[in-house]
Design a protein around this motif. Structure first.
Motif, short mmCIF file in Angstrom:
data_model
loop_
_atom_site.label_atom_id
_atom_site.label_comp_id
_atom_site.label_asym_id
_atom_site.label_seq_id
_atom_site.Cartn_x
_atom_site.Cartn_y
_atom_site.Cartn_z
N LEU A 246 37.47 49.95 26.63
CA LEU A 246 37.25 50.90 27.73
C LEU A 246 38.00 50.46 28.98
N LEU A 247 38.00 49.12 29.18
CA LEU A 247 38.70 48.57 30.36
C LEU A 247 40.19 48.89 30.28
N PHE A 248 40.75 48.66 29.08
CA PHE A 248 42.18 48.94 28.88
C PHE A 248 42.47 50.42 29.10
N ARG A 249 41.54 51.22 28.53
CA ARG A 249 41.69 52.67 28.65
C ARG A 249 41.65 53.08 30.12
N GLN A 250 40.67 52.44 30.81
CA GLN A 250 40.49 52.73 32.23
C GLN A 250 41.76 52.37 33.01
N VAL A 251 42.28 51.16 32.66
CA VAL A 251 43.49 50.68 33.34
C VAL A 251 44.64 51.64 33.05
N LYS A 252 44.69 52.06 31.76
CA LYS A 252 45.76 52.96 31.35
C LYS A 252 45.67 54.28 32.12
N VAL A 253 44.43 54.82 32.19
CA VAL A 253 44.21 56.09 32.90
C VAL A 253 44.56 55.92 34.37
N ARG A 254 44.11 54.75 34.90
CA ARG A 254 44.36 54.47 36.32
C ARG A 254 45.87 54.41 36.58
N ASN A 255 46.56 53.70 35.65
CA ASN A 255 48.02 53.58 35.79
C ASN A 255 48.68 54.95 35.70
#
Ligand SMILES: Nc1nc2c(ncn2[C@@H]2O[C@H](COP(=O)(O)OP(=O)(O)OP(=O)(O)O)[C@@H](O)[C@H]2O)c(=O)[nH]1
Length: 439
Positions: A246-255
């Protein structure tokens, strides 16, 4: 002296008739025996002597029929005919009988004779049975079934007034009876001991079983705990994995979102905000360390006509293609952005006027010569480019952009599809003002 002599004399006088009468009675009784009975006794004696040759020491087995026969005979109301038949039947088995069984058969016959008041015959049969005692283990002989022989013999001797023998037999009977009682008591004690031992063993066994059960329970509990720990670990691992995912996904979405704020959605090049952000940054860097820095401002020529003639969506594709063509001309350190509508800008750090001009002309050439599949071949797409280089380190980015904008408008005025440098305009203006001043 005389009195003692008289007493001894009287005793002798009394004893002699007693002895004589007993002898007489014996001879009378003896004579009353039938020949058949005599032959029976003789046969019994023969059998006894034959069996005497064998000498087993261990407790001897006894035919149960003999035991029930003896107990029947000890019952005063027994059927004499029936018991006599049994005796006759069992006598046929004599050859297969051991000493103890032989002895009991004799006792049975003796008991029959005794109950028939054939005392002499009974005595002889009991005596014959007694002879076999030496071949029977003592422990076995103390049993009432055997020891009763002494009791009956005592009675028979008393009956025959042989009180000494009667006394001896009685004593032997009591002795054996005591032995029997003692051995029974011992047996009972042994049996109790054995029971206690068995109970102890059972108790111990139960303790061991319960210990084993509790041990098995403990092991099962430990295994369950281990399993639970394993599940917990897997759950933690899975949760951590999901969390990281989820963190990676969040980072990806944020990016992605961050990128969206930086990138122009249509052309996928930087947007106006990024351009100004990067521009200010480069200006700040060059303020500390002065170097060449040039800005290009690009505006597609008569783009409205393209939209009007071919549609807005074709206009969009032209914008995308032009952005792609300009992007290909950029160096890795350059920043290229769409600043709005059909207007683009390029920041060219470490590029002096000549280098920047060469890049701009290359862009001009590339776009004008490019073929656009969705446009007719006669329809050309051109771009007007304004160029402004930093002339002094105090120049702001907005000033630089403004200069490039002025140059770009100059390019439009000069007939479009060309590159105009602001420096040149400034130089021209300066020269004109000097000329007018001279006039
Ligand atoms: N297809 C498309 N058209 C756009 C977009 N943004 C602005 N335009 C159009 O670009 C045109 C710009 O027209 P003008 O400002 O008159 O300039 P021009 O027609 O290029 O003429 P010159 O600049 O003088 O050569 C307008 O018609 C806008 O609607 C866009 O994102 N997509």
């Amino acid at each position: 002296m005389n009195l003692a002599y008289v007493r001894d004399y009287l005793r002798l006088v009394l004893l002699v008739p007693i002895l004589l009468s007993s002898l007489l009675l014996s001879s009378l009784l003896f004579s009353s025996l039938t020949l058949a009975q005599q032959s029976d006794i003789a046969q019994e004696k023969k059998n006894v002597s034959q069996l005497s040759a064998l000498a087993p020491v261990a407790e001897l087995s006894i035919d149960p029929q003999l035991i029930s026969l003896i107990s029947l005979l000890n019952d005063s109301e027994h059927d004499q005919v029936d018991t006599q038949q049994t005796i006759t039947r069992l006598s046929d088995l004599i050859a297969s009988y051991n000493y103890a069984e032989q002895c009991l058969l004799l006792i049975a016959k003796a008991l029959t004779a005794k109950s028939n008041q054939q005392y002499l015959q009974a005595t002889e049969l009991f005596q014959s049975a007694e002879q076999l005692f030496e071949h029977i283990p003592d422990a076995q002989l103390s049993a009432p079934i055997f020891s009763q022989l002494h009791h009956h013999l005592a009675q028979l001797y008393a009956e025959q007034a042989d009180y000494q023998q009667a006394f001896l037999q009685r004593r032997e009977y009591l002795k054996k009876y005591q032995q029997y009682r003692k051995s029974k008591r011992q047996q009972m004690i042994d049996s109790l001991k054995q029971n206690i031992e068995v109970e102890k063993k059972v108790e111990l066994n139960e303790i061991l079983i319960s210990q084993n059960e509790s041990k098995a329970r403990r092991i099962a509990e430990q295994q369950a705990q281990k399993q639970q720990r394993r599940y917990n670990f897997i759950a933690i691992l899975a949760t951590t994995f999901v969390f990281i995912l989820l963190l990676f996904r969040q980072v990806k979405v944020r990016n992605k979102l961050l990128q969206l704020t930086k990138i122009d959605a249509l052309t996928q090049v930087y947007n106006r905000n990024t351009l100004f952000e990067q521009g200010h940054k480069l200006i700040a860097d060059f303020a500390n360390k002065p170097s060449d820095f040039t800005v290009l401002l690009l505006d597609l020529d008569h783009f409205k006509k393209i939209n009007d003639n071919f549609g807005h969506h074709i206009g969009d594709q032209v914008l995308v293609k032009c952005a792609q063509l300009v992007g290909e001309t950029m160096r890795s350190r350059d920043v290229f952005a769409r600043i709005g509508g059909e207007e683009f800008a390029a920041l060219l750090p470490y590029a002096d006027y000549n280098k920047a001009k060469a890049i701009a002309e290359r862009i001009n050439e590339k776009i004008s010569q490019a073929s656009f599949d969705y446009l007719p071949s006669e329809q050309k797409v051109t771009v007007s480019i304004g160029l402004a280089s930093m002339t002094h380190s105090n120049m702001s980015f907005d000033e630089l952009i403004h200069c490039a904008d002025l140059a770009m408008y100059q390019a439009k005025e000069q007939g479009r599809n060309c590159v105009v440098s602001y420096n040149k305009i400034a130089h021209e203006q300066e020269r004109r003002s000097q000329d007018s001043g001279v006039e």
